[in-house]
Design an enzyme around this catalytic site. Structure first.
Site, PDB file in Angstrom:
ATOM      1  N   GLY A  31       0.337  -1.184   0.019  1.00  0.00           N
ATOM      2  CA  GLY A  31      -0.194  -0.009   0.031  1.00  0.00           C
ATOM      3  C   GLY A  31       0.752   0.945  -0.230  1.00  0.00           C
ATOM      4  N   HIS A  34       2.404   4.930  -4.805  1.00  0.00           N
ATOM      5  CA  HIS A  34       2.397   5.864  -5.572  1.00  0.00           C
ATOM      6  C   HIS A  34       3.155   5.430  -6.933  1.00  0.00           C
ATOM      7  CE1 HIS A  34       6.666   3.793  -5.603  1.00  0.00           C
ATOM      8  NE2 HIS A  34       6.623   3.928  -3.880  1.00  0.00           N
ATOM      9  N   GLY A  36       5.761   4.760  -9.000  1.00  0.00           N
ATOM     10  CA  GLY A  36       5.956   3.475  -8.976  1.00  0.00           C
ATOM     11  C   GLY A  36       5.173   2.200  -9.005  1.00  0.00           C
ATOM     12  N   HIS A  37       4.308   1.995  -7.935  1.00  0.00           N
ATOM     13  CA  HIS A  37       3.737   0.926  -8.238  1.00  0.00           C
ATOM     14  C   HIS A  37       2.713   1.386  -8.782  1.00  0.00           C
ATOM     15  CE1 HIS A  37       3.721   1.802  -3.879  1.00  0.00           C
ATOM     16  NE2 HIS A  37       4.210   0.097  -3.836  1.00  0.00           N
ATOM     17  N   GLY A 147       9.422  -4.157  -8.325  1.00  0.00           N
ATOM     18  CA  GLY A 147      10.277  -3.072  -8.744  1.00  0.00           C
ATOM     19  C   GLY A 147      11.676  -3.697  -8.526  1.00  0.00           C
ATOM     20  N   ASP A 150      14.304  -3.183  -4.757  1.00  0.00           N
ATOM     21  CA  ASP A 150      14.227  -3.843  -4.061  1.00  0.00           C
ATOM     22  C   ASP A 150      15.023  -5.138  -4.854  1.00  0.00           C
ATOM     23  OD1 ASP A 150      12.965  -2.453  -1.330  1.00  0.00           O
ATOM     24  OD2 ASP A 150      11.511  -2.619  -2.682  1.00  0.00           O
ATOM     25  N   GLN A 153      15.503  -8.587  -3.152  1.00  0.00           N
ATOM     26  CA  GLN A 153      13.656  -9.227  -3.059  1.00  0.00           C
ATOM     27  C   GLN A 153      13.901  -9.876  -4.351  1.00  0.00           C
ATOM     28  OE1 GLN A 153      10.423  -7.249  -1.109  1.00  0.00           O
ATOM     29  NE2 GLN A 153      10.146  -6.891  -2.676  1.00  0.00           N
TER      30      GLN A 153
HETATM   31  O1  PAF Z   1       7.821  -4.948  -1.665  1.00  0.00           O
HETATM   32  C1  PAF Z   1       7.373  -4.912  -1.108  1.00  0.00           C
HETATM   33  O2  PAF Z   1       6.468  -3.687  -1.161  1.00  0.00           O
HETATM   34  C2  PAF Z   1       6.557  -6.285  -0.039  1.00  0.00           C
HETATM   35  O3  PAF Z   1       8.144  -6.508   0.421  1.00  0.00           O
HETATM   36  C3  PAF Z   1       6.163  -6.819  -0.431  1.00  0.00           C
HETATM   37  C4  PAF Z   1       6.473  -8.312  -2.092  1.00  0.00           C
HETATM   38  C5  PAF Z   1       4.445  -6.580  -1.545  1.00  0.00           C
HETATM   39  C6  PAF Z   1       5.946  -8.431   0.072  1.00  0.00           C
HETATM   40  O4  PAF Z   1       5.413  -7.938   1.350  1.00  0.00           O
END
Ligand code: PAF
Length: 282
Positions: A31, A34, A36-37, A147, A150, A153
């Site tokens: 949530g 912005h 980027g999302h 993105g 990260d 990730q």
């Molecule tokens: O990058 C994020 O916003 C979080 O780490 C994700 C991938 C939604 C997992 O909670």
């Protein structure tokens, strides 16, 4: 736009679309959406027939209760932004729906989670891959976007998808930046005005290292020093790390001979920011 709050309702929604031959695209988020999302949504919409945004502030991935408690949760604004972006459904489960009493199964990431952010945030990536596995299962995603800010990730999620034979395509979407270069992040909203002004040094520092790379510098120590010197000159920045790592293994490198990332983490007050730049010959 549909709003779903339980795994069962989400699965029913996706099952119905998939039965009609539609490809389900998913953007997992916490949530505080912005631009980027929105770029993630746009990327998914280009290769899916219906798009789901998940909104869940995942307690498993926070190291500090205060960080979890203060994480912004502007759900009404987020729903408006999703509608404007052409999203078909939002999956916003409660913590009780995600982790009911008796919950005890986690996904354990491997070595990739031990680098960079890993030592600073014990258990963080275990929490991330556990929740992402659950979100992919609930949404029955055919494709999901993450993105590149990260990038660690992203690498760990790609590894999980491969290792666990998950049938989902993972898209890595370029970093979206503010006008001055600061990488967009939900955490930016928590910066004080002077810290917001100072935070530009993170992207500047990495940009300097990138220019040095483009000019022919391949020594990782020299590239790192270029970035550290710039960051350290900003008194409001408290540098946690600057590292040059192989783009695939995330192992530290001494010379940049194959694609690498230069990555940084720094605190501005109680807000921790990360950023990175890909160092690639292309
Ligand atoms: O990058 C994020 O916003 C979080 O780490 C994700 C991938 C939604 C997992 O909670």
């Amino acid at each position: 736009m549909d709003v779903l709050t339980t795994p069962a309702a989400m699965q029913d929604w996706s099952r119905a679309h998939r039965a009609e031959g539609r490809r389900v695209g998913v953007v997992p988020t916490m949530g505080a959406l912005h631009h980027g999302h929105v770029a993630l949504v746009d990327a998914v919409r280009r290769c899916a027939d219906v798009t789901v945004v998940t909104i869940f502030v995942n307690p498993l991935q926070f190291n500090l209760d205060a960080d979890f408690d203060s994480y912004p949760r502007p759900i009404d604004d987020d729903l408006d932004r999703c509608r404007d972006a052409g999203v078909d459904a939002v999956y916003a489960p409660t913590a009780a729906a995600m982790y009911p009493p008796g919950f005890q199964t986690h996904v354990e990431p491997g070595d990739l989670a031990e680098r960079l952010e890993g030592p600073m945030r014990p258990g963080h990536f275990r929490g991330v891959v556990t929740v992402v596995a659950k979100l992919l299962a609930a949404t029955r995603a055919d494709v999901a976007a993450f993105g590149r800010k990260d990038f660690q990730q992203l690498a760990i999620i790609r590894r999980m998808v491969s290792d666990l034979d998950l049938d989902v395509e993972i898209l890595g979407v370029p970093i979206v930046r503010e006008h001055d270069g600061l990488a967009m992040s939900s955490r930016n909203a928590r910066l004080t005005t002077p810290d917001r002004a100072a935070a530009v040094v993170v992207s500047q520092a990495l940009g300097r290292a990138e220019r040095s790379f483009r000019a022919g510098e391949r020594d990782a120590g020299a590239l790192r020093s270029t970035a550290v010197d710039h960051l350290s000159a900003e008194p409001r920045a408290s540098v946690e790390y600057v590292e040059v790592v192989d783009a695939d293994t995330l192992d530290p490198v001494t010379r940049v001979a194959t694609p690498a990332h230069i990555a940084a983490a720094a605190w501005f007050g109680d807000v921790r920011l990360i950023d990175n730049v890909l160092l690639d010959e292309q």
